[in-house]
Design a protein around this motif. Sequence first.
Motif, PDB file in Angstrom:
ATOM      1  N   SER A   1       0.854  -1.189   0.000  1.00  0.00           N
ATOM      2  CA  SER A   1       0.000   0.000   0.000  1.00  0.00           C
ATOM      3  C   SER A   1       0.887   1.234   0.000  1.00  0.00           C
ATOM      4  O   SER A   1       1.206   1.774   1.064  1.00  0.00           O
ATOM      5  CB  SER A   1      -0.925  -0.002   1.224  1.00  0.00           C
ATOM      6  OG  SER A   1      -1.755  -1.128   1.205  1.00  0.00           O
ATOM      7  N   PRO A   2       1.304   1.694  -1.182  1.00  0.00           N
ATOM      8  CA  PRO A   2       2.205   2.842  -1.232  1.00  0.00           C
ATOM      9  C   PRO A   2       1.590   4.137  -0.701  1.00  0.00           C
ATOM     10  O   PRO A   2       2.300   4.997  -0.223  1.00  0.00           O
ATOM     11  CB  PRO A   2       2.566   2.965  -2.706  1.00  0.00           C
ATOM     12  CG  PRO A   2       1.609   2.120  -3.444  1.00  0.00           C
ATOM     13  CD  PRO A   2       1.012   1.149  -2.488  1.00  0.00           C
ATOM     14  N   VAL A   3       0.276   4.268  -0.763  1.00  0.00           N
ATOM     15  CA  VAL A   3      -0.418   5.425  -0.199  1.00  0.00           C
ATOM     16  C   VAL A   3      -1.475   4.869   0.751  1.00  0.00           C
ATOM     17  O   VAL A   3      -2.401   4.194   0.321  1.00  0.00           O
ATOM     18  CB  VAL A   3      -1.092   6.290  -1.290  1.00  0.00           C
ATOM     19  CG1 VAL A   3      -1.853   7.451  -0.671  1.00  0.00           C
ATOM     20  CG2 VAL A   3      -0.068   6.790  -2.286  1.00  0.00           C
ATOM     21  N   THR A   4      -1.323   5.144   2.036  1.00  0.00           N
ATOM     22  CA  THR A   4      -2.294   4.620   2.992  1.00  0.00           C
ATOM     23  C   THR A   4      -3.252   5.690   3.486  1.00  0.00           C
ATOM     24  O   THR A   4      -4.392   5.397   3.812  1.00  0.00           O
ATOM     25  CB  THR A   4      -1.595   3.979   4.206  1.00  0.00           C
ATOM     26  OG1 THR A   4      -0.724   4.939   4.793  1.00  0.00           O
ATOM     27  CG2 THR A   4      -0.833   2.739   3.791  1.00  0.00           C
ATOM     28  N   ARG A   5      -2.800   6.900   3.601  1.00  0.00           N
ATOM     29  CA  ARG A   5      -3.680   7.960   4.082  1.00  0.00           C
ATOM     30  C   ARG A   5      -3.085   9.308   3.682  1.00  0.00           C
ATOM     31  O   ARG A   5      -2.033   9.684   4.147  1.00  0.00           O
ATOM     32  CB  ARG A   5      -3.826   7.875   5.595  1.00  0.00           C
ATOM     33  CG  ARG A   5      -4.796   8.868   6.176  1.00  0.00           C
ATOM     34  CD  ARG A   5      -4.975   8.682   7.663  1.00  0.00           C
ATOM     35  NE  ARG A   5      -5.363   7.344   8.011  1.00  0.00           N
ATOM     36  CZ  ARG A   5      -6.627   6.941   8.153  1.00  0.00           C
ATOM     37  NH1 ARG A   5      -7.606   7.775   7.969  1.00  0.00           N
ATOM     38  NH2 ARG A   5      -6.897   5.707   8.498  1.00  0.00           N
ATOM     39  N   ASN A   6      -3.805  10.020   2.842  1.00  0.00           N
ATOM     40  CA  ASN A   6      -3.400  11.376   2.479  1.00  0.00           C
ATOM     41  C   ASN A   6      -4.174  12.379   3.318  1.00  0.00           C
ATOM     42  O   ASN A   6      -5.254  12.072   3.823  1.00  0.00           O
ATOM     43  CB  ASN A   6      -3.689  11.654   0.998  1.00  0.00           C
ATOM     44  CG  ASN A   6      -2.638  11.080   0.080  1.00  0.00           C
ATOM     45  OD1 ASN A   6      -1.493  10.902   0.472  1.00  0.00           O
ATOM     46  ND2 ASN A   6      -3.027  10.785  -1.142  1.00  0.00           N
ATOM     47  N   VAL A   7      -3.639  13.566   3.437  1.00  0.00           N
ATOM     48  CA  VAL A   7      -4.342  14.656   4.110  1.00  0.00           C
ATOM     49  C   VAL A   7      -5.499  15.069   3.204  1.00  0.00           C
ATOM     50  O   VAL A   7      -5.330  15.236   1.983  1.00  0.00           O
ATOM     51  CB  VAL A   7      -3.393  15.847   4.355  1.00  0.00           C
ATOM     52  CG1 VAL A   7      -4.153  17.056   4.856  1.00  0.00           C
ATOM     53  CG2 VAL A   7      -2.313  15.448   5.341  1.00  0.00           C
ATOM     54  N   LEU A   8      -6.683  15.220   3.776  1.00  0.00           N
ATOM     55  CA  LEU A   8      -7.868  15.615   3.000  1.00  0.00           C
ATOM     56  C   LEU A   8      -8.258  17.042   3.382  1.00  0.00           C
ATOM     57  O   LEU A   8      -8.528  17.324   4.551  1.00  0.00           O
ATOM     58  CB  LEU A   8      -9.020  14.652   3.279  1.00  0.00           C
ATOM     59  CG  LEU A   8     -10.295  14.882   2.481  1.00  0.00           C
ATOM     60  CD1 LEU A   8     -10.020  14.692   0.984  1.00  0.00           C
ATOM     61  CD2 LEU A   8     -11.373  13.911   2.944  1.00  0.00           C
ATOM     62  N   LEU A   9      -8.268  17.904   2.397  1.00  0.00           N
ATOM     63  CA  LEU A   9      -8.690  19.293   2.565  1.00  0.00           C
ATOM     64  C   LEU A   9      -9.772  19.563   1.513  1.00  0.00           C
ATOM     65  O   LEU A   9      -9.932  18.791   0.566  1.00  0.00           O
ATOM     66  CB  LEU A   9      -7.504  20.238   2.380  1.00  0.00           C
ATOM     67  CG  LEU A   9      -6.379  20.087   3.419  1.00  0.00           C
ATOM     68  CD1 LEU A   9      -5.189  20.954   3.049  1.00  0.00           C
ATOM     69  CD2 LEU A   9      -6.868  20.424   4.811  1.00  0.00           C
ATOM     70  N   PRO A  10     -10.529  20.650   1.642  1.00  0.00           N
ATOM     71  CA  PRO A  10     -11.553  20.945   0.633  1.00  0.00           C
ATOM     72  C   PRO A  10     -10.938  21.077  -0.758  1.00  0.00           C
ATOM     73  O   PRO A  10      -9.786  21.512  -0.888  1.00  0.00           O
ATOM     74  CB  PRO A  10     -12.124  22.296   1.078  1.00  0.00           C
ATOM     75  CG  PRO A  10     -11.764  22.416   2.525  1.00  0.00           C
ATOM     76  CD  PRO A  10     -10.484  21.656   2.694  1.00  0.00           C
ATOM     77  N   PRO A  11     -11.682  20.690  -1.789  1.00  0.00           N
ATOM     78  CA  PRO A  11     -11.160  20.816  -3.151  1.00  0.00           C
ATOM     79  C   PRO A  11     -10.995  22.280  -3.542  1.00  0.00           C
ATOM     80  O   PRO A  11     -11.720  23.141  -3.042  1.00  0.00           O
ATOM     81  CB  PRO A  11     -12.220  20.135  -4.011  1.00  0.00           C
ATOM     82  CG  PRO A  11     -13.468  20.193  -3.202  1.00  0.00           C
ATOM     83  CD  PRO A  11     -13.049  20.181  -1.763  1.00  0.00           C
ATOM     84  N   PRO A  12     -10.045  22.545  -4.442  1.00  0.00           N
ATOM     85  CA  PRO A  12      -9.884  23.937  -4.895  1.00  0.00           C
ATOM     86  C   PRO A  12     -11.117  24.353  -5.704  1.00  0.00           C
ATOM     87  O   PRO A  12     -11.778  23.509  -6.305  1.00  0.00           O
ATOM     88  CB  PRO A  12      -8.636  23.891  -5.773  1.00  0.00           C
ATOM     89  CG  PRO A  12      -8.454  22.459  -6.135  1.00  0.00           C
ATOM     90  CD  PRO A  12      -9.108  21.645  -5.064  1.00  0.00           C
ATOM     91  N   PRO A  13     -11.427  25.632  -5.722  1.00  0.00           N
ATOM     92  CA  PRO A  13     -12.590  26.094  -6.496  1.00  0.00           C
ATOM     93  C   PRO A  13     -12.385  25.810  -7.978  1.00  0.00           C
ATOM     94  O   PRO A  13     -11.253  25.824  -8.454  1.00  0.00           O
ATOM     95  CB  PRO A  13     -12.672  27.589  -6.218  1.00  0.00           C
ATOM     96  CG  PRO A  13     -11.402  27.966  -5.543  1.00  0.00           C
ATOM     97  CD  PRO A  13     -10.732  26.714  -5.058  1.00  0.00           C
ATOM     98  N   PRO A  14     -13.477  25.551  -8.708  1.00  0.00           N
ATOM     99  CA  PRO A  14     -13.372  25.248 -10.144  1.00  0.00           C
ATOM    100  C   PRO A  14     -12.879  26.408 -10.967  1.00  0.00           C
ATOM    101  O   PRO A  14     -12.889  27.507 -10.647  1.00  0.00           O
ATOM    102  CB  PRO A  14     -14.787  24.860 -10.547  1.00  0.00           C
ATOM    103  CG  PRO A  14     -15.692  25.237  -9.441  1.00  0.00           C
ATOM    104  CD  PRO A  14     -14.842  25.530  -8.249  1.00  0.00           C
TER     105      PRO A  14
END
Length: 181
Positions: free
Chosen positions: A168-181
Amino acid sequence: MGVQAPRPKDRRQTGRATDDSSGRPVPRPESALDAVDLHLLELLQTEGRITLSELGRRVNLSPAAVGERVRRLEADGTVTGYAAQVAPARLGYGIQAFVRVSPHARVTVKYLRSQELVHRPEILEVHHVIGEDCWVFKIAARDTTHLEELIELISALGRTTTSVILSSPVTRNVLLPPPPP
């Protein structure tokens, strides 16, 4: 997964808004998260045991001000809990796998027999999905014999397809709100 963040007993303590019908917190719109909140969320996700003093130092606020912001993020449902991440192999689970299930008619994870299954410690996650399968289980097994036993239990729900996790090369990324479109 993880431990739920404690909810305040009195909603006046946090000033949170609640939904009239359920009493649950109403999520704040993304725009209500300022740069300090986003930095706090990033730090809490990467360093869950960081002290309020250290958080305050990193975002240039007093520990009391940081504590209030963190409590507000917990109260409005943005921060849902805190948990230790453990290595399954160190606990004797040498194999992890995803088991996808296409259930028999009218059988769901809410089915009584299924409830016994999902409360087993080897069942790490269960996801209801759209696609060819309806359910995805993430499981941990001691060895191939144990894996076979778990698959047999899960197959009582329906047809299964299993993928053993090699790494599992990526187990948990930091989650922040998506950038505006």
